[in-house]
Motif scaffolding. Structure first.
Motif, mmCIF file in Angstrom:
data_model
loop_
_atom_site.group_PDB
_atom_site.id
_atom_site.type_symbol
_atom_site.label_atom_id
_atom_site.label_comp_id
_atom_site.label_asym_id
_atom_site.label_seq_id
_atom_site.Cartn_x
_atom_site.Cartn_y
_atom_site.Cartn_z
ATOM 1 N N GLY A 1 0.851 -1.190 0.000
ATOM 2 C CA GLY A 1 0.000 0.000 0.000
ATOM 3 C C GLY A 1 0.880 1.231 0.000
ATOM 4 N N LEU A 2 1.692 1.370 1.038
ATOM 5 C CA LEU A 2 2.701 2.422 1.077
ATOM 6 C C LEU A 2 3.979 1.896 0.436
ATOM 7 C CD1 LEU A 2 2.266 3.762 4.714
ATOM 8 C CD2 LEU A 2 1.467 4.829 2.602
ATOM 9 N N LEU A 3 4.706 2.785 -0.179
ATOM 10 C CA LEU A 3 5.958 2.430 -0.833
ATOM 11 C C LEU A 3 7.120 2.980 -0.017
ATOM 12 C CD1 LEU A 3 7.818 1.609 -3.163
ATOM 13 C CD2 LEU A 3 7.020 3.608 -4.409
ATOM 14 N N ASN A 4 8.033 2.104 0.361
ATOM 15 C CA ASN A 4 9.207 2.514 1.126
ATOM 16 C C ASN A 4 10.456 1.878 0.547
ATOM 17 O OD1 ASN A 4 8.101 4.041 3.524
ATOM 18 N ND2 ASN A 4 6.886 2.164 3.632
ATOM 19 N N THR A 5 11.552 2.615 0.593
ATOM 20 C CA THR A 5 12.829 2.101 0.101
ATOM 21 C C THR A 5 13.938 2.499 1.067
ATOM 22 O OG1 THR A 5 13.205 4.082 -1.237
ATOM 23 C CG2 THR A 5 12.144 2.211 -2.342
ATOM 24 N N ASP A 6 15.020 1.747 1.019
ATOM 25 C CA ASP A 6 16.196 2.074 1.807
ATOM 26 C C ASP A 6 17.385 1.379 1.150
ATOM 27 O OD1 ASP A 6 17.812 3.126 3.790
ATOM 28 O OD2 ASP A 6 16.513 2.477 5.429
ATOM 29 N N TYR A 7 18.588 1.753 1.571
ATOM 30 C CA TYR A 7 19.789 1.142 1.005
ATOM 31 C C TYR A 7 20.961 1.340 1.955
ATOM 32 C CZ TYR A 7 20.529 6.002 -0.503
ATOM 33 O OH TYR A 7 20.670 7.372 -0.530
ATOM 34 N N PHE A 8 21.900 0.389 1.898
ATOM 35 C CA PHE A 8 23.125 0.477 2.685
ATOM 36 C C PHE A 8 24.215 -0.305 1.956
ATOM 37 C CE2 PHE A 8 20.523 -2.927 4.505
ATOM 38 C CZ PHE A 8 21.408 -3.982 4.669
ATOM 39 N N TYR A 9 25.412 -0.298 2.516
ATOM 40 C CA TYR A 9 26.585 -0.773 1.766
ATOM 41 C C TYR A 9 27.559 -1.576 2.619
ATOM 42 C CZ TYR A 9 25.201 3.013 -1.377
ATOM 43 O OH TYR A 9 24.502 3.842 -2.218
ATOM 44 N N ILE A 10 28.420 -2.307 1.922
ATOM 45 C CA ILE A 10 29.687 -2.745 2.485
ATOM 46 C C ILE A 10 30.752 -2.013 1.677
ATOM 47 C CG2 ILE A 10 31.348 -4.632 2.779
ATOM 48 C CD1 ILE A 10 28.999 -6.494 3.321
ATOM 49 N N ILE A 11 31.564 -1.243 2.387
ATOM 50 C CA ILE A 11 32.656 -0.480 1.764
ATOM 51 C C ILE A 11 33.893 -0.668 2.633
ATOM 52 C CG2 ILE A 11 33.515 1.828 1.144
ATOM 53 C CD1 ILE A 11 30.624 2.683 0.668
ATOM 54 N N ASN A 12 34.992 -0.963 1.986
ATOM 55 C CA ASN A 12 36.265 -1.085 2.702
ATOM 56 C C ASN A 12 36.172 -2.109 3.840
ATOM 57 O OD1 ASN A 12 38.967 -0.389 3.051
ATOM 58 N ND2 ASN A 12 38.502 1.300 4.453
ATOM 59 N N GLY A 13 35.418 -3.189 3.586
ATOM 60 C CA GLY A 13 35.284 -4.260 4.569
ATOM 61 C C GLY A 13 34.391 -3.942 5.753
ATOM 62 N N ARG A 14 33.620 -2.843 5.668
ATOM 63 C CA ARG A 14 32.741 -2.428 6.763
ATOM 64 C C ARG A 14 31.322 -2.223 6.249
ATOM 65 N NH1 ARG A 14 35.678 2.693 9.024
ATOM 66 N NH2 ARG A 14 33.939 2.667 10.467
ATOM 67 N N ILE A 15 30.350 -2.631 7.040
ATOM 68 C CA ILE A 15 28.957 -2.393 6.665
ATOM 69 C C ILE A 15 28.583 -0.984 7.126
ATOM 70 C CG2 ILE A 15 27.970 -3.434 8.741
ATOM 71 C CD1 ILE A 15 25.838 -4.628 6.656
ATOM 72 N N ILE A 16 27.981 -0.220 6.219
ATOM 73 C CA ILE A 16 27.791 1.207 6.470
ATOM 74 C C ILE A 16 26.411 1.665 6.001
ATOM 75 C CG2 ILE A 16 28.656 3.512 5.870
ATOM 76 C CD1 ILE A 16 31.391 2.287 5.548
ATOM 77 N N GLU A 17 25.753 2.431 6.866
ATOM 78 C CA GLU A 17 24.486 3.049 6.489
ATOM 79 C C GLU A 17 24.765 4.166 5.484
ATOM 80 O OE1 GLU A 17 21.743 2.982 10.332
ATOM 81 O OE2 GLU A 17 23.811 3.619 10.765
ATOM 82 N N ARG A 18 23.771 4.479 4.692
ATOM 83 C CA ARG A 18 23.957 5.430 3.584
ATOM 84 C C ARG A 18 24.431 6.802 4.043
ATOM 85 N NH1 ARG A 18 18.041 5.324 3.842
ATOM 86 N NH2 ARG A 18 17.344 7.422 4.357
ATOM 87 N N HIS A 19 24.023 7.238 5.226
ATOM 88 C CA HIS A 19 24.394 8.575 5.691
ATOM 89 C C HIS A 19 25.758 8.595 6.388
ATOM 90 C CE1 HIS A 19 22.382 6.686 9.100
ATOM 91 N NE2 HIS A 19 23.043 7.511 9.883
ATOM 92 N N LYS A 20 26.410 7.426 6.468
ATOM 93 C CA LYS A 20 27.709 7.354 7.156
ATOM 94 C C LYS A 20 28.849 6.944 6.224
ATOM 95 C CE LYS A 20 25.788 6.404 11.710
ATOM 96 N NZ LYS A 20 25.785 5.484 12.850
ATOM 97 N N LEU A 21 28.678 7.150 4.921
ATOM 98 C CA LEU A 21 29.722 6.742 3.975
ATOM 99 C C LEU A 21 31.068 7.389 4.265
ATOM 100 C CD1 LEU A 21 28.022 6.495 0.459
ATOM 101 C CD2 LEU A 21 28.284 4.760 2.215
ATOM 102 N N ASN A 22 31.043 8.588 4.800
ATOM 103 C CA ASN A 22 32.308 9.266 5.093
ATOM 104 C C ASN A 22 33.045 8.638 6.279
ATOM 105 O OD1 ASN A 22 32.441 11.213 2.999
ATOM 106 N ND2 ASN A 22 30.784 12.318 3.997
ATOM 107 N N ASP A 23 32.413 7.680 6.949
ATOM 108 C CA ASP A 23 33.060 6.937 8.030
ATOM 109 C C ASP A 23 33.631 5.608 7.528
ATOM 110 O OD1 ASP A 23 32.158 8.971 9.660
ATOM 111 O OD2 ASP A 23 30.428 7.847 10.403
ATOM 112 N N SER A 24 33.737 5.453 6.215
ATOM 113 C CA SER A 24 34.147 4.180 5.623
ATOM 114 C C SER A 24 35.639 3.898 5.751
ATOM 115 C CB SER A 24 33.763 4.141 4.137
ATOM 116 O OG SER A 24 34.501 5.129 3.422
ATOM 117 N N GLY A 25 36.405 4.891 6.136
ATOM 118 C CA GLY A 25 37.848 4.703 6.228
ATOM 119 C C GLY A 25 38.562 4.979 4.917
ATOM 120 N N LEU A 26 37.794 5.313 3.895
ATOM 121 C CA LEU A 26 38.399 5.683 2.605
ATOM 122 C C LEU A 26 38.706 7.175 2.622
ATOM 123 C CD1 LEU A 26 36.108 3.786 0.083
ATOM 124 C CD2 LEU A 26 38.354 3.096 0.924
ATOM 125 N N ASN A 27 39.704 7.559 1.893
ATOM 126 C CA ASN A 27 40.046 8.970 1.780
ATOM 127 C C ASN A 27 39.185 9.578 0.677
ATOM 128 O OD1 ASN A 27 41.254 11.397 2.197
ATOM 129 N ND2 ASN A 27 43.163 10.872 1.157
#
Length: 149
Positions: free
Chosen positions: A36-62
């Protein structure tokens, strides 16, 4: 053909999430709920760490990712638009619309997995954020166990 149209729309969903992470993610997780309602979300594994979309800058990558609310909303809106198109494709081919889709893509290997559910997922006790958070935690544990092995 149904499968081709579904694949094309899911590829677009993966592409926008890959673009958001500047193409550096090891894995992309996309959650879609259509009850009925439409909802979406997304997250990642970056640099061997699981990361929420708003925390990509905490991935340890420069890197300096644009994790602004506006940028996140743009991605969510594209995911929602693609989901509406998937609903149209399902209607066009007289196929049931999944109530839940979990898409997982690994850019380096081009491995893609999709899990679909057709029964109701939300309950009075379990809302969207609960389901997405539970999936995030499940994937986090898998990653931790994989790193231990």
């Amino acid at each position: 053909m149904f499968e081709e149209e579904m694949t094309e729309l899911q590829s677009d969903m993966v592409d926008i999430c890959n673009e958001y992470s500047c193409g550096v993610s090891d894995k992309i997780f996309i959650y879609v709920s259509y009850e009925g309602l439409l909802n979406t979300d997304y997250f990642y594994i970056i640099n061997g760490r699981i990361i929420e979309r708003h925390k990509l800058n905490d991935s340890g990558l420069n890197a300096d990712f644009d994790v602004s609310v506006d940028c996140q909303k743009q991605v969510l809106n594209i995911l929602k638009d693609d989901t509406r198109k998937i609903k149209s494709v399902c209607d066009k081919y007289n196929q049931p619309m999944p109530t839940e889709m979990r898409l997982i893509y690994e850019p380096k290997t081009k491995n893609f997995r999709a899990e679909y559910k057709y029964e109701k997922q939300f309950t009075d006790d379990m809302g969207l954020s609960d389901i997405v958070n539970a999936w995030f935690e499940e994937e986090k544990i898998k990653l931790e166990n994989q790193n231990k092995a």
